[in-house]
Enzyme design. Structure first.
Site, short mmCIF file in Angstrom:
data_model
loop_
_atom_site.label_atom_id
_atom_site.label_comp_id
_atom_site.label_asym_id
_atom_site.label_seq_id
_atom_site.Cartn_x
_atom_site.Cartn_y
_atom_site.Cartn_z
N LYS A 66 10.82 12.01 -13.70
CA LYS A 66 9.53 11.92 -13.01
C LYS A 66 8.60 10.91 -13.70
O LYS A 66 8.03 10.03 -13.05
CB LYS A 66 8.84 13.29 -12.98
CG LYS A 66 7.38 13.21 -12.52
CD LYS A 66 6.69 14.55 -12.57
CE LYS A 66 5.93 14.82 -13.83
NZ LYS A 66 4.59 14.25 -13.94
N ASN A 67 8.44 11.05 -15.01
CA ASN A 67 7.42 10.24 -15.68
C ASN A 67 7.81 8.78 -15.84
O ASN A 67 6.96 7.95 -16.16
CB ASN A 67 7.02 10.88 -17.02
CG ASN A 67 6.18 12.13 -16.79
OD1 ASN A 67 5.67 12.35 -15.69
ND2 ASN A 67 6.06 12.95 -17.82
N CYS A 126 -2.43 17.40 -13.53
CA CYS A 126 -2.58 18.75 -14.08
C CYS A 126 -3.83 18.86 -14.95
O CYS A 126 -4.15 17.93 -15.70
CB CYS A 126 -1.38 19.11 -14.95
SG CYS A 126 0.15 19.30 -14.02
N ARG A 141 -8.35 14.41 -20.30
CA ARG A 141 -7.54 13.28 -19.87
C ARG A 141 -8.35 12.01 -19.57
O ARG A 141 -8.31 11.47 -18.45
CB ARG A 141 -6.64 13.66 -18.67
CG ARG A 141 -5.86 14.93 -18.92
CD ARG A 141 -4.80 15.19 -17.88
NE ARG A 141 -3.61 14.39 -18.10
CZ ARG A 141 -2.50 14.49 -17.38
NH1 ARG A 141 -2.44 15.36 -16.39
NH2 ARG A 141 -1.45 13.74 -17.62
N PRO A 142 -9.06 11.52 -20.58
CA PRO A 142 -9.83 10.28 -20.36
C PRO A 142 -8.89 9.08 -20.19
O PRO A 142 -7.71 9.16 -20.53
CB PRO A 142 -10.65 10.13 -21.66
CG PRO A 142 -9.86 10.86 -22.69
CD PRO A 142 -9.15 11.99 -21.97
N ASP A 157 -10.05 5.93 -21.35
CA ASP A 157 -10.75 4.90 -22.10
C ASP A 157 -9.80 3.88 -22.75
O ASP A 157 -10.10 2.69 -22.81
CB ASP A 157 -11.65 5.54 -23.17
CG ASP A 157 -10.87 6.48 -24.08
OD1 ASP A 157 -10.10 7.31 -23.57
OD2 ASP A 157 -11.01 6.37 -25.31
N ASP A 183 5.45 18.65 -23.16
CA ASP A 183 5.87 19.10 -21.82
C ASP A 183 6.93 20.20 -21.88
O ASP A 183 7.23 20.81 -20.85
CB ASP A 183 6.41 17.91 -21.01
CG ASP A 183 5.34 16.85 -20.77
OD1 ASP A 183 4.15 17.16 -20.96
OD2 ASP A 183 5.70 15.71 -20.42
N ARG A 230 5.95 19.27 -7.79
CA ARG A 230 5.54 17.90 -8.14
C ARG A 230 6.55 17.26 -9.08
O ARG A 230 6.63 16.04 -9.17
CB ARG A 230 4.16 17.92 -8.83
CG ARG A 230 3.03 18.19 -7.88
CD ARG A 230 1.69 17.95 -8.55
NE ARG A 230 1.84 16.91 -9.55
CZ ARG A 230 1.34 16.97 -10.78
NH1 ARG A 230 0.64 18.01 -11.15
NH2 ARG A 230 1.52 15.98 -11.62
C1 EPZ Z 1 2.04 11.40 -20.05
O1 EPZ Z 1 0.66 11.65 -19.74
C2 EPZ Z 1 2.82 12.32 -19.15
N1 EPZ Z 1 2.45 12.03 -17.76
C3 EPZ Z 1 2.51 13.77 -19.49
O2 EPZ Z 1 3.38 14.58 -18.73
C4 EPZ Z 1 2.79 14.02 -20.97
O3 EPZ Z 1 2.36 15.33 -21.30
C5 EPZ Z 1 2.04 13.01 -21.83
O4 EPZ Z 1 2.35 11.67 -21.41
C6 EPZ Z 1 2.36 13.13 -23.31
O5 EPZ Z 1 3.73 12.99 -23.51
C7 EPZ Z 1 2.98 10.98 -17.14
O6 EPZ Z 1 3.78 10.24 -17.67
C8 EPZ Z 1 2.55 10.77 -15.73
P1 EPZ Z 1 -1.16 10.20 -22.90
P2 EPZ Z 1 -0.46 10.63 -20.18
O7 EPZ Z 1 -1.97 9.08 -22.40
O8 EPZ Z 1 0.08 9.27 -20.14
C9 EPZ Z 1 -5.40 11.08 -25.01
C10 EPZ Z 1 3.97 16.37 -17.33
O9 EPZ Z 1 3.89 17.61 -17.41
N2 EPZ Z 1 -5.86 9.87 -24.31
O10 EPZ Z 1 -0.01 9.92 -23.82
O11 EPZ Z 1 -1.67 10.94 -19.40
C11 EPZ Z 1 -5.17 12.21 -23.99
O12 EPZ Z 1 -6.37 12.88 -23.68
C12 EPZ Z 1 2.83 15.49 -17.76
O13 EPZ Z 1 4.95 15.76 -16.85
C13 EPZ Z 1 -7.13 9.40 -24.56
O14 EPZ Z 1 -7.90 9.98 -25.34
O15 EPZ Z 1 -0.64 11.08 -21.69
C14 EPZ Z 1 -4.18 13.08 -24.74
O16 EPZ Z 1 -4.84 13.91 -25.64
C15 EPZ Z 1 1.60 16.23 -18.15
N3 EPZ Z 1 -7.56 8.28 -23.89
C16 EPZ Z 1 -3.34 12.06 -25.50
O17 EPZ Z 1 -4.13 10.87 -25.56
C17 EPZ Z 1 -6.75 7.60 -23.04
O18 EPZ Z 1 -7.19 6.59 -22.47
C18 EPZ Z 1 -1.98 11.74 -24.87
O19 EPZ Z 1 -2.16 11.23 -23.58
C19 EPZ Z 1 -5.45 8.09 -22.79
C20 EPZ Z 1 -5.02 9.22 -23.44
#
Ligand code: EPZ
Length: 417
Positions: A22-23, A116, A121-122, A124, A304, A396
């Site tokens: 999926k991801n 979810c 989930r910012p 930035d 996950d 999903r």
């Molecule tokens: C991806 O989310 C996956 N989603 C998530 O899977 C997964 O949990 C996550 O990576 C971590 O492995 C998809 O690929 C669509 P991140 P993503 O940006 O990209 C912080 C599932 O169940 N952050 O690595 O959104 C954020 O808040 C889903 O399949 C910032 O602060 O995750 C978090 O604490 C849920 N600013 C951390 O980084 C930003 O601009 C990791 O987020 C971006 C992220």
């Protein structure tokens, strides 16, 4: 609304074939618009997140053909129009259109993405990356306009190794002038899969899978054929279910190296595994030992899989802990597990599990995608009937979950109410 019903304590035996990730898919579909010709992606899972992204493609007048497990995407006649909030809020990964449209047209207009509710989930880091490439970002009531006269390669250091920001910056940078370096990049296998896809089109990306990714901008991206990697989280979810109820349950079509942290934790708690080149065979052990898991970026223990793994820990004799370091709100499943009979307390980002406790079926909620997988695992293990509501979350991300589990002996149904 859909409801899932499970009758627990059935032995799981046979083979479950794992679908495309999926991801990876949710990034590959938006990435496909970067081609000037046509992109074919195969091993695409039939999940509602795939449908939601195809609906966005249709809005952008991209020509798509879907056959079983593959999508042919041709953006020749596409239009770069604003992506309405009703589309962007359907899923998190809608944000990959920001990077892809910016990379292709130097302009993207869309709303804050959905997904979810597992934390704030910012985005930035995504936006800072776009700005470093020369884009101007404006935000008005959740609507983001990201545009540039010209995108220029830049050195970008990510404060956190974010999966989404790493991919989005790659998408924006593939056609930029000059070289972009992303430092402290995420290393997840999905990043490598997306970089390979772009390279198949003619991009020049090296270092994907390491903390430093180098992207040399190119003018043209061409026709390509690409395969989605197997879903390591779907694989891990079913392996955990096998560790709870399996009798030589085979989880097939996987890349075991992608789930090494899970496999070694399973062995630590006493689960015997037969690991082949592209499969794992798993059975329920006589008893489980307690342990501590701490979620971390790849190759650490995946956040996950934390929720499904917790079900296993309810069956371990003694005290176990789950420490969640990625998302601030990923324990929403715990009250429902306690309703099923578990003994779990949550303080800050740590869940303490006292086991072993028998689980007894009742009505529970899939509060998010992986919490939903955890509820399915709990329902398979529990005595009696478990009813799960908010099943839409599960659909999903898990292709044909009812069919796959029924095939190996589970008693599970979904009905519309
Ligand atoms: C991806 O989310 C996956 N989603 C998530 O899977 C997964 O949990 C996550 O990576 C971590 O492995 C998809 O690929 C669509 P991140 P993503 O940006 O990209 C912080 C599932 O169940 N952050 O690595 O959104 C954020 O808040 C889903 O399949 C910032 O602060 O995750 C978090 O604490 C849920 N600013 C951390 O980084 C930003 O601009 C990791 O987020 C971006 C992220």
């Amino acid at each position: 609304m859909k409801i899932m019903e499970l009758e627990g304590q059935k032995e799981l035996k046979g083979t479950i074939r794992i679908s495309g990730a999926k991801n990876a898919t949710v990034a590959l579909i938006p990435a496909a618009i970067l081609t000037d010709e046509e992109a074919t992606i195969c091993n695409v899972p039939e999940i509602t997140d795939t449908d939601a992204l195809c609906n966005i493609l249709k809005e952008l007048k991209v020509d798509i053909k879907r056959a079983s497990e593959s999508i042919i995407i041709n953006p020749e006649n596409m239009e770069n129009i604003e992506i309405a909030e009703s589309f962007s809020k359907k899923l998190r990964a809608s944000y990959y259109f920001m990077g892809a449209l910016l990379g292709k047209y130097k302009k993207a207009v869309m709303y804050f993405p959905g997904g979810c509710s597992i934390g704030a989930r910012p985005i930035d880091l995504h936006l800072k990356g776009f700005e470093a490439l020369g884009a101007k970002v404006t935000n008005e009531k959740n609507k983001y306009t990201v545009e540039a006269d010209e995108l220029r390669g830049a050195n970008i250091y990510l404060d956190f190794a974010s999966v989404g920001a790493t991919i989005n910056i790659m998408l924006a940078a593939v056609k930029a002038k000059g070289t972009t370096i992303i430092d402290n990049a995420a290393k997840e296998p999905e990043i490598v899969n997306v970089a390979t896809f772009l390279n198949n089109m003619g991009a020049k990306i090296t270092g994907a899978g390491t903390p430093t990714i180098k992207i040399e901008g190119v003018d043209h991206l061409g026709k390509c054929f690409h395969e989605v990697i197997p879903d390591r989280i779907e694989a891990g979810s079913y392996i955990i279910m096998g560790a709870l109820c399996g009798n030589n349950l085979k989880i097939d079509n996987i890349i075991p190296e992608h789930i090494e942290s899970l496999l070694s934790k399973l062995e630590e708690v006493g689960v015997k595994l037969d690991v082949g080149q592209d499969y794992v065979i798993v059975s329920k052990p006589e008893k489980y030992k307690p342990t501590t898991i701490t979620t971390a970026v790849y190759p650490g223990f995946p956040t996950d899989l934390q929720q499904p793994f917790t079900i296993l820990l309810t069956q371990a004799e003694g005290k176990s802990k789950v420490i969640e370091t990625i998302w601030e709100n990923r324990f929403m499943h715990i009250p429902y597990l306690n309703n099923l009979g578990a003994d779990i307390t949550v303080k800050n980002q740590t869940a303490t599990i006292m086991g072993a406790t028998p689980l007894k079926g009742t009505e529970v909620v899939a509060t998010d995608l992986r919490a939903g997988a955890a509820m399915v695992a709990a329902g398979l293990l529990a005595s009696g009937k478990t009813k799960i509501t908010n099943v839409e979350h599960i659909l999903r991300g898990y292709e044909q979950i009812v069919e796959k589990l029924t095939e190996v002996g589970a008693k599970i149904t979904i009905k519309e109410i």
